[in-house]
Design a protein around this motif. Structure first.
Motif, mmCIF file in Angstrom:
data_model
loop_
_atom_site.group_PDB
_atom_site.id
_atom_site.type_symbol
_atom_site.label_atom_id
_atom_site.label_comp_id
_atom_site.label_asym_id
_atom_site.label_seq_id
_atom_site.Cartn_x
_atom_site.Cartn_y
_atom_site.Cartn_z
ATOM 1 N N GLU A 1 -2.258 -16.135 -2.392
ATOM 2 C CA GLU A 1 -3.617 -15.693 -2.706
ATOM 3 C C GLU A 1 -3.852 -14.264 -2.215
ATOM 4 O O GLU A 1 -4.494 -13.460 -2.887
ATOM 5 C CB GLU A 1 -4.638 -16.633 -2.045
ATOM 6 N N ILE A 2 -3.308 -13.964 -1.016
ATOM 7 C CA ILE A 2 -3.436 -12.607 -0.471
ATOM 8 C C ILE A 2 -2.751 -11.615 -1.405
ATOM 9 O O ILE A 2 -3.272 -10.532 -1.689
ATOM 10 C CB ILE A 2 -2.824 -12.537 0.956
ATOM 11 N N MET A 3 -1.580 -11.996 -1.939
ATOM 12 C CA MET A 3 -0.857 -11.116 -2.859
ATOM 13 C C MET A 3 -1.637 -10.938 -4.157
ATOM 14 O O MET A 3 -1.708 -9.845 -4.718
ATOM 15 C CB MET A 3 0.532 -11.701 -3.144
ATOM 16 N N PHE A 4 -2.245 -12.025 -4.622
ATOM 17 C CA PHE A 4 -3.035 -12.043 -5.849
ATOM 18 C C PHE A 4 -4.202 -11.044 -5.729
ATOM 19 O O PHE A 4 -4.351 -10.116 -6.541
ATOM 20 C CB PHE A 4 -3.536 -13.471 -6.040
ATOM 21 N N PHE A 5 -5.013 -11.198 -4.684
ATOM 22 C CA PHE A 5 -6.142 -10.301 -4.480
ATOM 23 C C PHE A 5 -5.653 -8.911 -4.056
ATOM 24 O O PHE A 5 -6.274 -7.904 -4.388
ATOM 25 C CB PHE A 5 -7.090 -10.856 -3.419
ATOM 26 N N GLY A 6 -4.548 -8.872 -3.319
ATOM 27 C CA GLY A 6 -4.029 -7.604 -2.796
ATOM 28 C C GLY A 6 -3.746 -6.594 -3.896
ATOM 29 O O GLY A 6 -4.068 -5.411 -3.763
ATOM 30 N N ALA A 7 -3.186 -7.057 -5.007
ATOM 31 C CA ALA A 7 -2.888 -6.153 -6.122
ATOM 32 C C ALA A 7 -4.172 -5.520 -6.636
ATOM 33 O O ALA A 7 -4.216 -4.333 -6.957
ATOM 34 C CB ALA A 7 -2.174 -6.916 -7.231
ATOM 35 N N LEU A 8 -5.237 -6.315 -6.704
ATOM 36 C CA LEU A 8 -6.519 -5.781 -7.184
ATOM 37 C C LEU A 8 -7.107 -4.776 -6.197
ATOM 38 O O LEU A 8 -7.680 -3.767 -6.587
ATOM 39 C CB LEU A 8 -7.504 -6.933 -7.426
ATOM 40 N N PHE A 9 -6.950 -5.079 -4.896
ATOM 41 C CA PHE A 9 -7.437 -4.132 -3.888
ATOM 42 C C PHE A 9 -6.670 -2.815 -3.974
ATOM 43 O O PHE A 9 -7.238 -1.746 -3.779
ATOM 44 C CB PHE A 9 -7.321 -4.728 -2.476
ATOM 45 N N LEU A 10 -5.388 -2.906 -4.279
ATOM 46 C CA LEU A 10 -4.580 -1.690 -4.422
ATOM 47 C C LEU A 10 -5.074 -0.852 -5.603
ATOM 48 O O LEU A 10 -5.241 0.365 -5.512
ATOM 49 C CB LEU A 10 -3.109 -2.065 -4.617
ATOM 50 N N LEU A 11 -5.337 -1.534 -6.715
ATOM 51 C CA LEU A 11 -5.850 -0.863 -7.908
ATOM 52 C C LEU A 11 -7.181 -0.183 -7.590
ATOM 53 O O LEU A 11 -7.422 0.966 -7.971
ATOM 54 C CB LEU A 11 -6.034 -1.914 -9.006
ATOM 55 N N TYR A 12 -8.018 -0.903 -6.876
ATOM 56 C CA TYR A 12 -9.317 -0.365 -6.449
ATOM 57 C C TYR A 12 -9.118 0.915 -5.641
ATOM 58 O O TYR A 12 -9.740 1.938 -5.912
ATOM 59 C CB TYR A 12 -10.043 -1.428 -5.610
ATOM 60 N N THR A 13 -8.222 0.841 -4.644
ATOM 61 C CA THR A 13 -7.969 1.993 -3.768
ATOM 62 C C THR A 13 -7.534 3.196 -4.593
ATOM 63 O O THR A 13 -7.995 4.314 -4.380
ATOM 64 C CB THR A 13 -6.850 1.650 -2.755
ATOM 65 N N SER B 1 0.818 -1.207 0.000
ATOM 66 C CA SER B 1 0.000 0.000 0.000
ATOM 67 C C SER B 1 0.855 1.261 0.000
ATOM 68 O O SER B 1 0.357 2.347 -0.286
ATOM 69 C CB SER B 1 -0.947 -0.003 1.193
ATOM 70 N N PHE B 2 2.150 1.122 0.294
ATOM 71 C CA PHE B 2 3.034 2.283 0.242
ATOM 72 C C PHE B 2 3.177 2.812 -1.192
ATOM 73 O O PHE B 2 3.610 3.945 -1.397
ATOM 74 C CB PHE B 2 4.414 1.956 0.826
ATOM 75 N N ILE B 3 2.832 1.980 -2.169
ATOM 76 C CA ILE B 3 2.837 2.442 -3.562
ATOM 77 C C ILE B 3 1.943 3.680 -3.687
ATOM 78 O O ILE B 3 2.235 4.596 -4.446
ATOM 79 C CB ILE B 3 2.351 1.315 -4.500
ATOM 80 N N LEU B 4 0.858 3.695 -2.902
ATOM 81 C CA LEU B 4 -0.082 4.814 -2.973
ATOM 82 C C LEU B 4 0.582 6.126 -2.546
ATOM 83 O O LEU B 4 0.199 7.192 -3.025
ATOM 84 C CB LEU B 4 -1.297 4.538 -2.087
ATOM 85 N N ALA B 5 1.553 6.041 -1.642
ATOM 86 C CA ALA B 5 2.246 7.248 -1.206
ATOM 87 C C ALA B 5 2.912 7.919 -2.395
ATOM 88 O O ALA B 5 2.973 9.140 -2.499
ATOM 89 C CB ALA B 5 3.278 6.893 -0.140
ATOM 90 N N ASP B 6 3.382 7.101 -3.323
ATOM 91 C CA ASP B 6 4.006 7.606 -4.536
ATOM 92 C C ASP B 6 2.991 8.413 -5.354
ATOM 93 O O ASP B 6 3.260 9.524 -5.794
ATOM 94 C CB ASP B 6 4.527 6.415 -5.335
ATOM 95 N N TYR B 7 1.807 7.852 -5.536
ATOM 96 C CA TYR B 7 0.772 8.550 -6.284
ATOM 97 C C TYR B 7 0.360 9.838 -5.567
ATOM 98 O O TYR B 7 0.025 10.834 -6.186
ATOM 99 C CB TYR B 7 -0.452 7.646 -6.456
ATOM 100 N N HIS B 8 0.362 9.771 -4.243
ATOM 101 C CA HIS B 8 -0.084 10.906 -3.457
ATOM 102 C C HIS B 8 0.937 12.040 -3.504
ATOM 103 O O HIS B 8 0.571 13.215 -3.527
ATOM 104 C CB HIS B 8 -0.308 10.458 -2.007
ATOM 105 N N SER B 9 2.223 11.690 -3.519
ATOM 106 C CA SER B 9 3.258 12.713 -3.357
ATOM 107 C C SER B 9 3.740 13.291 -4.682
ATOM 108 O O SER B 9 4.356 14.344 -4.707
ATOM 109 C CB SER B 9 4.437 12.131 -2.581
ATOM 110 N N ARG B 10 3.495 12.621 -5.804
ATOM 111 C CA ARG B 10 3.960 13.141 -7.089
ATOM 112 C C ARG B 10 3.157 14.367 -7.491
ATOM 113 O O ARG B 10 1.941 14.393 -7.334
ATOM 114 C CB ARG B 10 3.778 12.092 -8.183
#
Lengths: 162, 229
Positions: free
Chosen positions: B47-59, A112-121
């Motif tokens: 599986e957590i990593m698999f779904f996790g990437a999609l949740f990140l995209l969603y966020t 989720s730290f990837i989002l920090a990148d989107y936030h800070s750019r």
């Protein structure tokens, strides 16, 4: 040979629960967990209907919907923890199993730290040349994204090749 | 070396057949069960990593387009989603009872629990089918026929439904695989195969998978159906 010294006869397979603790959980535990999960589910549906107004926290405006989201995700994490600890028996398992159970969620939080990148750019397009002029360079985040002129025949996001 | 002699002696005694449910490569039943659990959890981590990437995209998409995201989500049916959440929670409960009765070696009760779990899984899929059908009828499936008459950005609405179908679809595939696994397990229990009736761990491992499917839905439900205005 003495079998008991190797622990073979101490417990029969069916009598053992998850290594660390040698007992079978009573059904009452599972009943309590499912009831808690059902109550939390009801709570999360109800909490989503709360209208929370925006308010100031110092100079920063906190949106009410952000509070809604925090409540919804907190409830989801509590529900998930109940499932992992009791239904998946992690609470009663060995340390090595606990480690493996936790590591996936640690990975998620790191990702989720990837989002920090989107936030800070910066979103100013003038900070860098468009990617098409130098494919090897880093792209500012809103360059190359769909604009109204990029929409294809069906309104699907299509970025023209350059 | 007395210890090696001892091991050889032990090996001859036991051969490769499991002794008291313990395969010969393990010290005892605890170590065997732990290796089962660690193996299954390492799979669940992928599986957590698999779904996790999609949740990140969603966020990311929702963060960028909070308002259009809300308007797009208004078309989803909260009642159907809520009932499905409850069904999956109940199926997790019946599955864990299945493990419980396997430990107690009550075969009839195990079969009843597994049967109820499969019934819940089918009920979930039937409701999902009607939800998808409604989306198709309302032209909410991304692609050439996508139509958006609501408020907010049409393209963001399309992104929302792309993510909705990807994530719930992937979850539904996991439910279908779960039905096959639990069904196979139930057949072994029905036939009284000792590797599932004497050792509860195979049942426990399939239960872990099923609880994971429930876990994913616990997050999908508020993220898609309960977006605040």
């Amino acid at each position: 040979m003495n079998m008991a010294s190797h622990g073979h006869t101490k417990y029969k397979p069916g009598e053992i629960a998850w290594g660390a603790e040698h007992h079978i959980l009573p059904i009452g535990v599972y009943v309590k967990v499912i009831l808690a999960l059902a109550v939390l589910m009801g709570l999360t549906i109800w909490a989503a209907t709360w209208h929370i107004g925006d308010f100031k926290l110092g100079s920063y405006t906190v949106h009410g919907t952000m509070i809604n989201n925090v409540i919804a995700m907190t409830i989801a994490v509590i529900k998930a923890s109940l499932v992992v600890l009791f239904f998946m028996h992690v609470k009663f398992s060995t340390n090595l199993t606990k480690f493996w159970a936790v590591i996936g969620f640690v990975w998620l939080s790191l990702m989720s730290f990837i989002l920090a990148d989107y936030h800070s750019r910066p979103l100013d397009t003038s900070v860098a040349e468009p990617w098409s002029s130098d494919p090897g360079s880093a792209t500012p985040r809103d360059v190359g994204g769909p604009t109204s002129s990029d929409l294809g025949r069906h309104g699907v996001n299509v970025r023209p090749r350059q | 070396m007395a210890s090696i002699a001892h091991l050889e002696e032990e090996h001859e005694e036991h051969g490769h057949a499991p002794v008291n449910g313990v395969m010969h490569q393990y010290e005892d039943i605890d170590q065997q069960n732990e290796s089962y659990a660690v193996g299954m959890w390492s799979f669940l981590v992928t599986e957590i990593m698999f779904f996790g990437a999609l949740f990140l995209l969603y966020t990311f998409y929702r963060w960028r387009n909070p308002e259009s995201w809300f308007f797009a989500s208004e078309e989803l049916n909260v009642t159907m989603g809520g009932v499905n959440t409850l069904i999956l929670l109940i199926s997790s409960f019946t599955m864990v009872l299945g493990v419980h009765y396997t430990q107690l070696k009550k075969r009839t009760a195990v079969l009843k629990c597994l049967g109820m779990t499969i019934a819940c899984a089918f009920a979930f899929l039937v409701i999902k089918y009607f939800e998808y059908k409604e989306k198709f009828a309302h032209h909410l499936v991304p692609g050439p026929h996508f139509q958006w008459n609501g408020e907010g950005d049409k393209n963001i609405a399309q992104v929302f439904y792309s993510m909705y179908f990807t994530m719930t679809g992937l979850h539904a595939i996991h439910v279908i695989i779960g039905i096959l696994l639990i069904g196979g397990l139930a057949i072994f229990h029905f036939k009284g195969k000792p590797y599932v009736t004497e050792d509860y761990m195979p049942t426990e491992m399939i239960a872990l998978y099923w609880h994971f499917v429930d876990l994913v839905w616990i997050f999908l439900f508020p993220l898609y159906y309960l977006i605040p205005k």
